[in-house]
Design a protein around this motif. Sequence first.
Motif, PDB file in Angstrom:
ATOM      1  N   LEU A  51      32.928  48.455  52.927  1.00 41.60           N
ATOM      2  CA  LEU A  51      33.940  47.445  52.675  1.00 41.60           C
ATOM      3  C   LEU A  51      33.642  46.780  51.332  1.00 41.60           C
ATOM      4  N   GLY A  52      34.588  46.724  50.488  1.00 43.81           N
ATOM      5  CA  GLY A  52      34.471  46.037  49.204  1.00 43.81           C
ATOM      6  C   GLY A  52      35.431  44.866  49.162  1.00 43.81           C
ATOM      7  N   LEU A  53      34.888  43.631  49.328  1.00 49.04           N
ATOM      8  CA  LEU A  53      35.712  42.420  49.396  1.00 49.04           C
ATOM      9  C   LEU A  53      35.530  41.601  48.127  1.00 49.04           C
ATOM     10  N   ILE A  54      36.625  40.999  47.669  1.00 50.01           N
ATOM     11  CA  ILE A  54      36.544  40.150  46.487  1.00 50.01           C
ATOM     12  C   ILE A  54      36.071  38.754  46.929  1.00 50.01           C
ATOM     13  N   PRO A  55      35.466  37.905  46.044  1.00 51.78           N
ATOM     14  CA  PRO A  55      35.034  36.532  46.410  1.00 51.78           C
ATOM     15  C   PRO A  55      36.248  35.666  46.757  1.00 51.78           C
ATOM     16  N   TYR A  56      36.079  34.788  47.775  1.00 53.79           N
ATOM     17  CA  TYR A  56      37.167  33.910  48.214  1.00 53.79           C
ATOM     18  C   TYR A  56      36.558  32.635  48.789  1.00 53.79           C
ATOM     19  N   CYS A  57      37.413  31.646  48.938  1.00 56.79           N
ATOM     20  CA  CYS A  57      36.998  30.370  49.557  1.00 56.79           C
ATOM     21  C   CYS A  57      37.559  30.312  50.972  1.00 56.79           C
ATOM     22  N   ASP A  58      36.759  29.709  51.865  1.00 53.95           N
ATOM     23  CA  ASP A  58      37.155  29.557  53.268  1.00 53.95           C
ATOM     24  C   ASP A  58      37.095  28.070  53.612  1.00 53.95           C
ATOM     25  N   LEU A  59      38.226  27.401  53.479  1.00 58.32           N
ATOM     26  CA  LEU A  59      38.289  25.961  53.713  1.00 58.32           C
ATOM     27  C   LEU A  59      38.708  25.669  55.148  1.00 58.32           C
ATOM     28  N   GLU A  60      38.101  24.613  55.687  1.00 56.28           N
ATOM     29  CA  GLU A  60      38.380  24.207  57.070  1.00 56.28           C
ATOM     30  C   GLU A  60      38.336  22.681  57.137  1.00 56.28           C
ATOM     31  N   VAL A  61      39.233  22.075  57.913  1.00 55.26           N
ATOM     32  CA  VAL A  61      39.327  20.624  58.031  1.00 55.26           C
ATOM     33  C   VAL A  61      39.438  20.254  59.498  1.00 55.26           C
ATOM     34  N   ARG A  82      36.304  15.600  57.327  1.00 47.45           N
ATOM     35  CA  ARG A  82      35.423  16.529  56.617  1.00 47.45           C
ATOM     36  C   ARG A  82      36.181  17.808  56.294  1.00 47.45           C
ATOM     37  N   ILE A  83      36.131  18.206  55.035  1.00 49.85           N
ATOM     38  CA  ILE A  83      36.677  19.488  54.595  1.00 49.85           C
ATOM     39  C   ILE A  83      35.495  20.382  54.240  1.00 49.85           C
ATOM     40  N   SER A  84      35.339  21.452  54.988  1.00 52.29           N
ATOM     41  CA  SER A  84      34.197  22.362  54.809  1.00 52.29           C
ATOM     42  C   SER A  84      34.654  23.642  54.115  1.00 52.29           C
ATOM     43  N   ASN A  85      33.792  24.173  53.272  1.00 55.50           N
ATOM     44  CA  ASN A  85      34.050  25.442  52.562  1.00 55.50           C
ATOM     45  C   ASN A  85      32.979  26.440  52.980  1.00 55.50           C
ATOM     46  N   HIS A  86      33.377  27.413  53.780  1.00 58.27           N
ATOM     47  CA  HIS A  86      32.450  28.445  54.232  1.00 58.27           C
ATOM     48  C   HIS A  86      32.516  29.685  53.358  1.00 58.27           C
ATOM     49  N   GLY A  87      33.293  29.637  52.295  1.00 52.06           N
ATOM     50  CA  GLY A  87      33.459  30.806  51.437  1.00 52.06           C
ATOM     51  C   GLY A  87      32.396  30.878  50.344  1.00 52.06           C
ATOM     52  N   THR A  88      32.659  31.799  49.424  1.00 54.67           N
ATOM     53  CA  THR A  88      31.688  32.049  48.359  1.00 54.67           C
ATOM     54  C   THR A  88      32.119  31.466  47.022  1.00 54.67           C
ATOM     55  N   LYS A 106      41.571   8.753  49.887  1.00 52.91           N
ATOM     56  CA  LYS A 106      40.761   8.888  48.685  1.00 52.91           C
ATOM     57  C   LYS A 106      39.654   9.915  48.940  1.00 52.91           C
ATOM     58  N   PRO A 107      39.606  11.005  48.125  1.00 57.56           N
ATOM     59  CA  PRO A 107      40.626  11.439  47.164  1.00 57.56           C
ATOM     60  C   PRO A 107      41.721  12.230  47.864  1.00 57.56           C
ATOM     61  N   ALA A 108      42.914  12.236  47.281  1.00 60.25           N
ATOM     62  CA  ALA A 108      44.029  12.985  47.861  1.00 60.25           C
ATOM     63  C   ALA A 108      44.025  14.439  47.426  1.00 60.25           C
ATOM     64  N   ARG A 109      43.245  14.779  46.417  1.00 61.56           N
ATOM     65  CA  ARG A 109      43.100  16.168  45.983  1.00 61.56           C
ATOM     66  C   ARG A 109      41.713  16.328  45.380  1.00 61.56           C
ATOM     67  N   GLY A 110      41.232  17.607  45.341  1.00 59.98           N
ATOM     68  CA  GLY A 110      39.909  17.852  44.789  1.00 59.98           C
ATOM     69  C   GLY A 110      39.453  19.271  45.031  1.00 59.98           C
ATOM     70  N   VAL A 111      38.182  19.484  44.774  1.00 54.70           N
ATOM     71  CA  VAL A 111      37.579  20.813  44.863  1.00 54.70           C
ATOM     72  C   VAL A 111      36.375  20.720  45.786  1.00 54.70           C
ATOM     73  N   VAL A 112      36.224  21.738  46.643  1.00 53.92           N
ATOM     74  CA  VAL A 112      35.080  21.823  47.550  1.00 53.92           C
ATOM     75  C   VAL A 112      34.234  23.010  47.115  1.00 53.92           C
ATOM     76  N   LYS A 113      33.000  22.746  46.828  1.00 55.95           N
ATOM     77  CA  LYS A 113      32.098  23.800  46.372  1.00 55.95           C
ATOM     78  C   LYS A 113      31.748  24.751  47.515  1.00 55.95           C
ATOM     79  N   PRO A 114      31.244  25.962  47.170  1.00 56.63           N
ATOM     80  CA  PRO A 114      30.895  26.915  48.237  1.00 56.63           C
ATOM     81  C   PRO A 114      29.794  26.369  49.146  1.00 56.63           C
ATOM     82  N   ASN A 115      29.962  26.666  50.428  1.00 55.03           N
ATOM     83  CA  ASN A 115      28.977  26.278  51.443  1.00 55.03           C
ATOM     84  C   ASN A 115      28.638  24.786  51.359  1.00 55.03           C
ATOM     85  N   SER A 116      29.631  23.968  51.225  1.00 57.22           N
ATOM     86  CA  SER A 116      29.427  22.518  51.162  1.00 57.22           C
ATOM     87  C   SER A 116      30.552  21.825  51.934  1.00 57.22           C
TER      88      SER A 116
END
Length: 867
Positions: A51-61, A82-88, A106-116
């Motif tokens: 399996l060859g998978l491309i990198p992706y983010c896995d967000l969960e709230v 809590r918004i969790s990112n289980h992706g890479t 606050k905040p209404a938008r943003g970025v969640v780093k991998p595994n954080s």
Amino acid sequence: QFKLIVENPEKPLAPGLQIKAVVEYTPKSAEDLEDELTLLVDDDIVHIPLLGLIPYCDLEVDSELNFGEMIANNKLVTKEIRISNHGTTSGVFRIVYDGVVLLNIKPARGVVKPNSVRKIKVDICTDVPGVIKEMMKVDFEGRGYTEVWVRGVVVEQVLKVLGACCGKVLKCVNFGPLYFGTSKTEKIHLYNESPECMDWVAVLEDNAIGGEMGTDLQGSTDAVLHDLSLKKKDVDVSKLIFCVPNQGTLLPYEKSLITLCFSPVKFEREFEENDASLIQDYVLFVRFETVGQRGGCLQNLSDGSNSRHVDLALMGSAFPVILTFKPGTVINFKDCYLGEQAQVMCTMKNESEFLPVTFSFRKTAHFNVSPERGKLKQKSEQEVMISFSPHQIGVFEMKQIIDIVGSGVDENNVDVLKPKSFHQIFLTLRGVCKSKRKSIVFTINPGLTPLISNATGQFVVHGTGQLSDTAPVALLKSTQTQIHTHQKNRNCKDDALIAFPNDRAASLRPSERNKKYRTIFTKAERYNYVDPEFAYTDSEQLFRKENKKRYVDFISSLRQRRLEKEAIRQFYIYNNPLSIGIKPAEGLKSPNISIADFPKEKPQPKMLPLDGNCMLTSRKLAAIASKSTNKEVWSWLSPMPSSDQEKKDCSLTLTHKQLHQIFIGPSTIDFGEVCVYSTATKELYIINNLSVHIWIQIQIEVAELQETSPLSQVVPPLTKTHIPVVFETATVGMFKISFSYKINNQHTGHVLVVARAMPIELQLSTRELILSPVPGYLAGTEFRRTVRVCNPRNHPADFIWRPVTGERICAFTIRPTRGCVEAYSDVECEVVWHSGFNTPETGQFTLCVHRGNSITLKCLAKVKICA
């Protein structure tokens, strides 16, 4: 795009050996690939998927945010999701909310780093009770929207008064009838029916509508109106009603046992009145309030929000003790001898129709009462035997004290009642104890006068006992005793002289008519003979008196004249600018000055002591608040305690009653509509009704209130001040934010700030302007008309007019073409149509507002063509 790197063995692998293969994946496009690796082992075939998978983010709230139960106290309650990112790879999120309940996200938008995990704060304002069920949409990168439900319940902070026995809600406590000076207690429960702690304090409403203090409600209307003098009395109602405890803290859904004590006191009237008709009815109100939530003092400063409280009516009636005696309050006993006893039957009756009487006779010398104590029911009577048993000879007039016993308040423990004497009735007991008579036999004196004899020396008393140096008659002090006084002469109060036993011969001489003589023992009036040949007549007595007065007046006038001459002479001696008639330093000594002689600084009178156990009353709070509001100070307040007294006062831990006398408000500051990029100011008032300094520290974290200053002040005693709260923002929308404050760095509070930020906007008086010629003017005259540009906001707005031109040239002009409209003002702009051949009769202008809106103005020239 998969590559296998391996060297297949030429010979079979022995047990315990291994071979290594490397699979490389080199993606050439952003897509997932699948392949298969086949491994041949002897006769077996093993298929290994690749399996060859491309990198992706896995967000969960979190799917739900539950605030639970909250109190409607204008606070901002904060919860986190809590918004969790289980992706890479990092994932972008955006929260969209358009519900009814205002949520600060606050905040209404943003970025969640991998595994954080990223925490999002959600604030909700608890200003309106109700059920909260709102939905937020969280937009995840590559996944679409995810629903998050926000739930909660906002309830009122309810304070209830329950009966201690029945557990039902109480509206009124009736103490019933009581005697003046007695006390009665009732138990109640104060119930906090809310999910948060509550600090409460009891306030006695002595100026409430419908309250009565000492009015006979059973009397006629004329009697009540005639009794208005009681209303004018400055009565301290806190001495009539006690509440123990009168302050405290209630945990969520907790009950606290409270004792109410009613102790009526008889008011002094301006006119005399029969005690039997003196009935005083009381109707008072006790208010249990939440600490710091009194809106009455700041009713002119706030929006009229009511405080959380519960009122309890207290009723009671006070009656005097009406105890009558037959035959009366003065009881006369028959004369008796030493060792004997006289008795009088007295009937004691309780005239009260509502209350019994518990009585107790005090011990009195020579008198006995049976029974000494007892209890009389309403409208009942009891016979009491009073005995006179003298222990010595004489006339006795004793005061018999009757104590009326009832329940009273213990000074050390108000919650406990103990029996005490609250009223006294006095009886006057009179009795005479006589000595027994002894028969005395007189014998004829043979001629020798013995040591003891009568006036003539003819008779001698036998059986007088042993002789002594002094006669027994002299030992009796007959001029000061009434042992032998005749009964009808006992009450003689004239200043008669006492005659000697052997003065009969001298009593025949002339004497003054105003002199009376009585015998030494029986006090009988002696015969006094006046000889008419030697005595003065009435006219002669009057003439002698007038003649004597003439000489007395003459001598008195001579003395008065002499004193006046001496005063005039002394006046001329000392009436000069050089001497006042005294010698320098004659008899004067230098004073000895000590530190104790210097006047001490009088301390300020404290309106309410720090450790006072008395209840707060609405009149006292209003009187203190009036003094504080009259002493308003704005500038020159110290930001921190500097003097020793300020440091001592500002380090005190205040009680609930003291915090209730500090007003910081209004609790909700509503700025209304505020224009962006503008500055709006509202005042936060601080009223210190205490007799000590307080230290106020404001803590502001939101950016919209950063210009608020000063944030720290030491407020003097009985002083009113204010702090300007400044609101400014560049974001359009509804704002509900709060800031907190501390009193003496210990007691916290909060203030809610509400504002609606509006964009910069200008308005036109009309959107379509019709221009027509003025009647009477020549043809070809310019058409003119004005349009008004209004600014409804609190911020100046710059504008510019831009013509909307198409293929044809615009024949309309407008002046001024640009300008500035101040806040809450308007500007007149003139539109002119220039007529000409083939000139367009319509035109448009766009009003462009700097950092604001745009409005289109249509212009139409109405031309009349005459045939």
